[in-house]
Design a protein around this motif. Structure first.
Motif, PDB file in Angstrom:
ATOM      1  N   ARG A  80     -31.894 -28.667  -7.871  1.00 14.55           N
ATOM      2  CA  ARG A  80     -31.311 -29.995  -7.651  1.00 14.55           C
ATOM      3  C   ARG A  80     -32.450 -30.980  -7.347  1.00 14.55           C
ATOM      4  NH1 ARG A  80     -26.209 -31.616  -6.934  1.00 14.55           N
ATOM      5  NH2 ARG A  80     -25.511 -29.469  -6.804  1.00 14.55           N
ATOM      6  N   CYS A 117     -28.640 -30.031 -12.758  1.00 19.16           N
ATOM      7  CA  CYS A 117     -27.947 -29.621 -11.532  1.00 19.16           C
ATOM      8  C   CYS A 117     -27.551 -30.846 -10.700  1.00 19.16           C
ATOM      9  CB  CYS A 117     -28.852 -28.697 -10.733  1.00 19.16           C
ATOM     10  SG  CYS A 117     -28.111 -28.015  -9.250  1.00 19.16           S
ATOM     11  N   SER A 118     -28.365 -31.884 -10.744  1.00 22.33           N
ATOM     12  CA  SER A 118     -28.143 -33.066  -9.918  1.00 22.33           C
ATOM     13  C   SER A 118     -27.019 -33.937 -10.444  1.00 22.33           C
ATOM     14  CB  SER A 118     -29.421 -33.919  -9.854  1.00 22.33           C
ATOM     15  OG  SER A 118     -30.421 -33.256  -9.135  1.00 22.33           O
TER      16      SER A 118
END
Length: 174
Positions: A80, A117-118
Motif C-alpha cells: 500500500r 493496493c492503494s
C-alpha cells in the motif's frame, strides 16, 4: 522527518545469501536516524496491506531505531505505497515551522496481485505533497534489484525531493 518503510512480501527479495531488501531498508533508516541532530523529531510508518503508524513525532531516536529493528516483512503481503506516502505527507505537514521531509524506503511497486493496493494514486500523492499548506519534499529510496524507479522518481521530483535506486548496500545514500 517522517520515515515510511515497506514491509510487503516483495521486499523479501534476497540481495545476498543473508540479506533481504527489507534488511537494506532497515539499515538505511537506522543510518538516517543516527545522522539527525538531537532536537530533530521523527515519526515512523510502515506498510504492506495496511498503513501502520508506529511512532508520532519524537526526539527519542533510540526508540525509533528499536521500532525499525523490530519490523518484519510478511510473505506475499501486498504493498500500500501511495496511501502510506499520502499519510506521511499529511503527518509531515503538521510541523508548524522548520524543515520537514518524508523518506520512503520501498521497492516502488504499489500492488496487490495484478492491480494496485492503494485507494489513492501516484498523482494524488504528488498533488498532496505540492499543495499542503507547507510543501513537503518526498525522498524515495528504492531498495531492490528490480526497483520500479519511474513512479518513485515522479513522486520525488515533483515536490523538491530526490529519488535513489539502491540495488545493493553499497548504493545506499550514507
Amino acid at each position: 522527518l517522517v520515515l515510511a518503510l515497506d514491509r510487503s512480501g516483495s521486499v523479501l527479495t534476497q540481495e545476498s545469501p543473508r540479506i533481504t531488501s527489507m534488511d537494506l531498508a532497515k539499515e538505511a533508516a537506522v543510518e538516517c536516524i543516527t545522522m539527525l541532530g538531537g532536537d530533530d523529531r521523527i515519526a515512523l510508518y510502515s506498510f504492506n496491506l495496511d498503513t501502520n503508524f508506529h511512532l508520532d513525532f519524537t526526539t527519542d531516536h533510540d526508540e525509533a531505531i528499536n521500532v525499525i529493528n523490530s519490523l518484519e516483512s510478511k510473505e506475499n503481503a501486498p504493498t500500500r505505497l501511495y496511501d502510506t506516502v499520502l499519510e506521511a505527507v499529511k503527518k509531515a505537514s503538521e510541523i508548524p515551522k522548520g524543515r520537514r521531509a518524508v523518506i520512503v524506503l520501498t521497492d516502488g511497486k504499489d500492488r496487490r496481485g495484478d492491480s494496485t493496493c492503494s485507494i489513492h494514486t501516484c498523482a494524488d500523492v504528488i498533488s498532496a505533497a505540492a499543495t499542503q499548506p507547507k510543501r513537503v519534499p518526498v525522498y524515495t529510496i528504492g531498495v531492490d534489484r528490480q526497483v520500479d524507479g519511474w513512479e518513485l522518481e515522479r513522486i520525488a521530483r515533483s515536490n523538491g525531493g530526490a529519488s535513489i535506486d539502491a540495488k545493493n548496500s553499497t548504493q545506499l545514500p550514507y
